[in-house]
Design an enzyme around this catalytic site. Structure first.
Site, PDB file in Angstrom:
ATOM      1  N   CYS A 257       0.901  -0.665   0.411  1.00 18.48           N
ATOM      2  CA  CYS A 257       0.194  -0.124  -0.026  1.00 18.48           C
ATOM      3  C   CYS A 257       1.173   1.449   0.401  1.00 18.48           C
ATOM      4  O   CYS A 257       2.083   0.946   0.907  1.00 18.48           O
ATOM      5  CB  CYS A 257      -1.010  -0.103   1.196  1.00 18.48           C
ATOM      6  SG  CYS A 257      -1.927  -1.431   1.144  1.00 18.48           S
TER       7      CYS A 257
ATOM      8  N   ARG B 122       2.233   1.014  -5.984  1.00 21.79           N
ATOM      9  CA  ARG B 122       2.210  -0.320  -4.547  1.00 21.79           C
ATOM     10  C   ARG B 122       0.823  -0.410  -4.513  1.00 21.79           C
ATOM     11  O   ARG B 122       0.980  -1.761  -3.666  1.00 21.79           O
ATOM     12  CB  ARG B 122       2.694   0.261  -3.625  1.00 21.79           C
ATOM     13  CG  ARG B 122       4.152   2.020  -3.600  1.00 21.79           C
ATOM     14  CD  ARG B 122       4.159   2.875  -2.628  1.00 21.79           C
ATOM     15  NE  ARG B 122       5.383   2.464  -1.660  1.00 21.79           N
ATOM     16  CZ  ARG B 122       6.020   1.816  -0.913  1.00 21.79           C
ATOM     17  NH1 ARG B 122       5.655   1.021  -0.129  1.00 21.79           N
ATOM     18  NH2 ARG B 122       6.813   2.272  -0.754  1.00 21.79           N
TER      19      ARG B 122
ATOM     20  N   TRP C  72      -3.629  -2.451  -1.506  1.00 21.30           N
ATOM     21  CA  TRP C  72      -2.951  -3.162  -2.507  1.00 21.30           C
ATOM     22  C   TRP C  72      -4.016  -4.185  -1.087  1.00 21.30           C
ATOM     23  O   TRP C  72      -3.021  -4.548  -0.409  1.00 21.30           O
ATOM     24  CB  TRP C  72      -1.333  -3.818  -2.794  1.00 21.30           C
ATOM     25  CG  TRP C  72      -1.184  -4.921  -2.948  1.00 21.30           C
ATOM     26  CD1 TRP C  72      -1.649  -5.523  -4.218  1.00 21.30           C
ATOM     27  CD2 TRP C  72      -0.800  -6.927  -2.347  1.00 21.30           C
ATOM     28  NE1 TRP C  72      -1.079  -6.427  -5.145  1.00 21.30           N
ATOM     29  CE2 TRP C  72      -1.007  -7.382  -3.580  1.00 21.30           C
ATOM     30  CE3 TRP C  72      -0.544  -7.167  -1.742  1.00 21.30           C
ATOM     31  CZ2 TRP C  72      -0.546  -8.907  -3.409  1.00 21.30           C
ATOM     32  CZ3 TRP C  72      -0.634  -8.355  -0.843  1.00 21.30           C
ATOM     33  CH2 TRP C  72      -0.756  -9.377  -1.827  1.00 21.30           C
TER      34      TRP C  72
ATOM     35  N   ASN D 102      -0.106   1.183   5.764  1.00 27.33           N
ATOM     36  CA  ASN D 102       0.659  -0.087   4.758  1.00 27.33           C
ATOM     37  C   ASN D 102       1.307  -1.731   5.690  1.00 27.33           C
ATOM     38  O   ASN D 102       2.263  -0.949   6.497  1.00 27.33           O
ATOM     39  CB  ASN D 102       2.402   0.871   4.312  1.00 27.33           C
ATOM     40  CG  ASN D 102       2.589  -0.249   3.686  1.00 27.33           C
ATOM     41  OD1 ASN D 102       2.614  -1.664   3.123  1.00 27.33           O
ATOM     42  ND2 ASN D 102       4.513  -0.047   3.041  1.00 27.33           N
ATOM     43  N   GLY D 103       0.809  -2.571   5.491  1.00 28.80           N
ATOM     44  CA  GLY D 103       1.093  -3.405   6.643  1.00 28.80           C
ATOM     45  C   GLY D 103       0.939  -4.858   6.790  1.00 28.80           C
ATOM     46  O   GLY D 103      -0.372  -4.387   6.420  1.00 28.80           O
TER      47      GLY D 103
ATOM     48  N   GLU E 118      12.727 -15.000 -17.024  1.00 31.28           N
ATOM     49  CA  GLU E 118      12.033 -14.034 -16.328  1.00 31.28           C
ATOM     50  C   GLU E 118      11.218 -13.762 -17.575  1.00 31.28           C
ATOM     51  O   GLU E 118      10.289 -13.015 -17.633  1.00 31.28           O
ATOM     52  CB  GLU E 118      13.355 -13.108 -16.478  1.00 31.28           C
ATOM     53  CG  GLU E 118      12.863 -11.584 -16.679  1.00 31.28           C
ATOM     54  CD  GLU E 118      12.358 -11.234 -15.853  1.00 31.28           C
ATOM     55  OE1 GLU E 118      12.305 -11.970 -14.586  1.00 31.28           O
ATOM     56  OE2 GLU E 118      12.389  -9.548 -15.949  1.00 31.28           O
TER      57      GLU E 118
ATOM     58  N   LYS F 229       7.098 -11.822 -16.870  1.00 32.10           N
ATOM     59  CA  LYS F 229       7.095 -10.609 -17.527  1.00 32.10           C
ATOM     60  C   LYS F 229       5.704 -11.134 -18.323  1.00 32.10           C
ATOM     61  O   LYS F 229       5.122 -10.592 -18.457  1.00 32.10           O
ATOM     62  CB  LYS F 229       8.167  -9.904 -18.289  1.00 32.10           C
ATOM     63  CG  LYS F 229       9.349 -10.031 -17.875  1.00 32.10           C
ATOM     64  CD  LYS F 229       9.034  -8.545 -17.419  1.00 32.10           C
ATOM     65  CE  LYS F 229       9.791  -7.929 -16.236  1.00 32.10           C
ATOM     66  NZ  LYS F 229       9.692  -8.430 -14.934  1.00 32.10           N
TER      67      LYS F 229
ATOM     68  N   GLU G 222       2.767 -11.523 -15.669  1.00 27.82           N
ATOM     69  CA  GLU G 222       2.836 -10.631 -14.714  1.00 27.82           C
ATOM     70  C   GLU G 222       1.869  -9.572 -15.504  1.00 27.82           C
ATOM     71  O   GLU G 222       0.741  -9.614 -15.215  1.00 27.82           O
ATOM     72  CB  GLU G 222       4.078  -9.779 -14.900  1.00 27.82           C
ATOM     73  CG  GLU G 222       4.682 -10.749 -13.546  1.00 27.82           C
ATOM     74  CD  GLU G 222       6.156  -9.520 -13.053  1.00 27.82           C
ATOM     75  OE1 GLU G 222       6.376  -9.841 -11.806  1.00 27.82           O
ATOM     76  OE2 GLU G 222       6.595  -9.247 -14.015  1.00 27.82           O
TER      77      GLU G 222
ATOM     78  N   HIS H  66      11.919 -34.494 -19.967  1.00 24.92           N
ATOM     79  CA  HIS H  66      11.476 -34.845 -18.573  1.00 24.92           C
ATOM     80  C   HIS H  66       9.927 -34.843 -18.380  1.00 24.92           C
ATOM     81  O   HIS H  66      10.036 -34.646 -17.429  1.00 24.92           O
ATOM     82  CB  HIS H  66      12.305 -34.812 -17.486  1.00 24.92           C
ATOM     83  CG  HIS H  66      13.904 -35.069 -17.451  1.00 24.92           C
ATOM     84  ND1 HIS H  66      14.170 -36.458 -17.958  1.00 24.92           N
ATOM     85  CD2 HIS H  66      14.597 -34.735 -18.698  1.00 24.92           C
ATOM     86  CE1 HIS H  66      15.436 -36.387 -18.557  1.00 24.92           C
ATOM     87  NE2 HIS H  66      15.721 -35.337 -18.362  1.00 24.92           N
TER      88      HIS H  66
ATOM     89  N   LYS I 210       4.580  -3.537  -6.681  1.00 20.22           N
ATOM     90  CA  LYS I 210       5.545  -3.190  -7.074  1.00 20.22           C
ATOM     91  C   LYS I 210       6.357  -3.370  -6.016  1.00 20.22           C
ATOM     92  O   LYS I 210       7.468  -3.877  -6.075  1.00 20.22           O
ATOM     93  CB  LYS I 210       5.789  -1.994  -7.277  1.00 20.22           C
ATOM     94  CG  LYS I 210       7.482  -1.913  -7.633  1.00 20.22           C
ATOM     95  CD  LYS I 210       7.519  -0.890  -8.972  1.00 20.22           C
ATOM     96  CE  LYS I 210       8.632  -1.337  -9.728  1.00 20.22           C
ATOM     97  NZ  LYS I 210       9.469  -2.429 -10.422  1.00 20.22           N
TER      98      LYS I 210
HETATM   99  C1  G6P Z   1       7.581  -7.754  -6.744  1.00 22.48           C
HETATM  100  C2  G6P Z   1       6.954  -7.049  -8.003  1.00 22.48           C
HETATM  101  C3  G6P Z   1       8.700  -7.122  -8.376  1.00 22.48           C
HETATM  102  C4  G6P Z   1       9.592  -7.570  -8.177  1.00 22.48           C
HETATM  103  C5  G6P Z   1       9.592  -8.106  -6.778  1.00 22.48           C
HETATM  104  C6  G6P Z   1      10.698  -7.882  -5.758  1.00 22.48           C
HETATM  105  O1  G6P Z   1       6.730  -8.980  -6.928  1.00 22.48           O
HETATM  106  O2  G6P Z   1       6.370  -7.179  -8.555  1.00 22.48           O
HETATM  107  O3  G6P Z   1       8.644  -6.839 -10.222  1.00 22.48           O
HETATM  108  O4  G6P Z   1      10.664  -8.398  -8.811  1.00 22.48           O
HETATM  109  O5  G6P Z   1       8.479  -6.984  -5.319  1.00 22.48           O
HETATM  110  O6  G6P Z   1      10.919  -6.340  -5.315  1.00 22.48           O
HETATM  111  P1  G6P Z   1      12.376  -5.833  -5.038  1.00 22.48           P
HETATM  112  O7  G6P Z   1      12.135  -4.333  -5.021  1.00 22.48           O
HETATM  113  O8  G6P Z   1      12.949  -6.406  -3.778  1.00 22.48           O
HETATM  114  O9  G6P Z   1      13.368  -5.889  -6.459  1.00 22.48           O
END
Ligand code: G6P
Length: 607
Positions: A2, A27, A74, A98-99, A479, A483, A486, A502, A602
């Protein structure tokens, strides 16, 4: 997670709060709300969904007031509804949070028994009631906040609007960040400095368990035990312009395009092209100092960690592990004497990464942080910080911070290899030369965007996508799959190409695009054998390779993109760009919300 903001100033609070919330929206965007203080008392507006919904509500049903708090959510406790949206209010207070308050059930049961009534399913509402009760009992916000901190368990940041006291805003930080902003036109509390860009650059970051009491004449910061403390005022160097979208449609698009600069700026701190040297200032990496490295992170940063592991093993012949932060701590992983913990986090606030770092410190190990946020908790608690200089990243899906992390880890691997004597200074100089030309290579790859867009439009039609690669390209494949999931919500899996037989090969049919990340390195032929296996079963092959690979590939691929050739060690940096762009354009094609994909946030400050 948040985002929270508080304002006390000379002008109207609502535009300032909304502006801050828009900047904090990365956030979380499940709901948004504000509360302002005026002659009527505390007045609140809340809306489910994005901040735009709150803005629309305020346009038709505005509120005036020169102090207030705001929140973008969030959801953790309770569905993303208006009823659960912050601020939560009772009596003389409105709270944004937040938290997670871990003991909220016990506190709520106690207060219910005492006759208090709760409207929402959130843990936050408990804070509002408890603080209101403590304010009655203790008499002053300072005493009530101190008592509140003693009662709350968990990790959180709070901003509280108070009616009827010269302390108009109170803030607290435990485990989640909170900054005080010192502006010309007012004083602020905010989850991060980005929220305040355009209003003030002067910011003080609260330390663990600090309280902030905001009055018209200034901010008093109290440390543990309620004693006044001074926290340095830093210049954040963020301007409103820096974090705008410029001419791009999305932050993610802009951030993908910024990678040559982000990686170049980052490398500039570790690489001296004239001297042909690569250094990690402040680190002892030789035998005796470091016997093993454990690289720990979450999400995209975890994939950077995996690439780092491959390089440390290969270049420096150093045993290295890469681990997911949320697993590492709870399985009580041992760390040997001489083990160095490397914690990788763009935000430096990811709760699992921070907890894993504290665990490593608890074992007495040296910890090193790779972060894009030098003022973050991870940075502050690490023995040594290796900064990435990617600039603020707003798109939820990490892009430029990933390649910048990978660039730092390459420098770390080279420096370790040099200190361990597994490469000599000629090889270091050669690799320094490779890095020097990397930003311009990234720019050339970005210029190939139209080719990646065409692939993406093809991929966007699929329900399932398979990504394959070997070596560090297997990690780039992972990755790429992450992506795609996501931001375009297409189910994607990535596997080391040799593992396909496998199990994952059972997924392949003519409806499943198989995207193969295969630079023309020593693993290319092996990967191509696996590609043939996929093709023999009707898989549609999309090959991402380079000039050497293209020359060897034969007619195996339905589509092929040919990237500029680079030294085989640094291919992950170059091949990351097509997988990012494929995900971006697939999402564009599908019309999903690229910068704010559903259910994600994020900065994940809860476990
Ligand atoms: C969230 C974001 C990702 C990121 C991850 C770790 O899940 O959506 O894009 O890789 O957190 O975040 P950090 O700030 O620890 O790199």
């Amino acid at each position: 997670m948040c985002g929270i903001i508080g304002f006390l100033g000379n002008g109207e609070a609502v535009p300032v709060l909304l502006d801050g919330l828009r900047r904090l929206e990365y956030r979380g965007y499940d709901s948004a709300g504000i509360a302002v203080l005026n002659q009527e008392g505390i007045v609140r507006r809340r809306a489910a969904g994005k901040i735009a919904n709150l803005e629309a509500m305020l346009t038709s049903n505005g509120v005036a007031g020169k102090a207030g708090v705001g929140h973008t959510r969030w959801a953790t406790h309770g569905a993303p509804t208006r009823r659960n949206a912050h601020p939560h209010m009772t009596g003389r207070v409105a709270v944004v949070h937040n938290g997670i308050i871990e003991n909220y059930r016990t506190l709520r049961d106690d207060m219910r028994a005492g006759g208090r009534r709760f409207e929402s399913e959130t843990d936050t509402e408990v804070v509002a009631h408890l603080f209101d009760a403590l304010l009655e009992a203790e008499g002053t916000p300072a005493a009530a906040m101190t008592a509140l901190m003693e009662r709350l368990e968990g990790m959180f940041a709070l901003a509280i609007l108070i009616e009827g006291d010269d302390v108009v805003l109170a803030g607290a930080r435990r485990g989640a960040p909170l900054a005080v902003g010192w502006g010309e036109g007012g004083l602020f509390l905010a989850s991060d400095a980005i929220a305040l860009a355009g209003h003030t650059r002067k910011v003080s970051y609260l330390e663990e368990d600090d309280l902030a009491l905001v009055r018209r004449d200034g901010v008093e910061i109290l440390g543990t035990g309620g004693h006044p403390v001074k926290r340095p005022v830093v210049d954040t160097e963020l301007s409103g312009a820096v974090i705008g979208k410029g001419n791009y449609r999305h932050f993610m698009e802009k951030e993908i395009h910024e990678q040559p600069v982000a990686v170049g700026e980052t490398l500039g701190r570790y690489l001296d092209p004239d001297a042909g040297s690569i250094t990690i200032p402040g680190a002892s990496l030789g035998p005796g100092a470091v016997e093993r490295m454990t690289l720990i992170a979450c999400g995209t940063a975890y994939y950077a960690a995996l690439i780092g592991k491959y390089w440390l093993e290969r270049l420096a012949r150093l045993p290295a592990d890469a681990d997911i932060a949320s697993e590492f701590r709870y399985r009580q992983a041992p760390m040997v004497e001489g083990g160095l913990g490397v914690f990788i986090s763009q935000s430096g606030e990811t709760a699992d990464t921070l907890a894993a770092m504290r665990y490593a410190r608890g074992l007495g190990r040296t910890v090193l942080a790779v972060t894009n946020t030098e003022t973050s908790t991870v940075a502050r608690e690490a023995d040594l910080v290796l900064a990435t200089h990617a600039g603020p990243e707003i798109g939820v899906a990490a892009t430029k911070t990933f390649t910048s992390q990978v660039a730092v880890l390459f420098c770390l691997a080279v420096a370790t290899a040099r200190d361990r004597g597994t490469i000599d200074h000629h090889e270091v100089a050669r690799l320094a030369g490779v890095l020097t030309t990397l930003p311009s290579t990234l720019a050339r790859v970005i210029a190939m965007e139209e080719e990646f867009r065409q692939i993406a439009w093809d991929v966007a039609e699929a329900r399932h996508v398979l990504y394959l690669g070997r070596g560090t390209s297997a990690i780039v494949a992972m990755e790429g799959a992450l992506k795609l999931k996501e931001i375009s919500y297409i189910h994607a899996e990535a596997h080391a190409a040799g593992e396909m037989k496998h199990g994952p090969i059972a997924l392949i049919d003519e409806h499943v695009p198989v995207i193969v990340v295969a630079p023309g390195d020593e693993l290319f032929d092996k990967t191509m054998s696996n590609v043939e296996e996929a093709r023999a079963r009707g898989g549609r092959i999309i090959l991402i390779t380079d000039e050497a690979g293209a020359a060897d590939a034969g007619p195996v691929a339905d589509r092929m993109v040919v990237l500029p050739a680079v030294d085989s060690l640094v291919t992950p940096l170059v091949h990351a760009i097509p997988v990012q762009m494929i995900a971006y354009h697939a999402a564009m094609r599908k019309g999903t919300d690229v910068d704010q994909p559903r259910n994600l946030a994020k900065s994940v400050t809860v476990e």
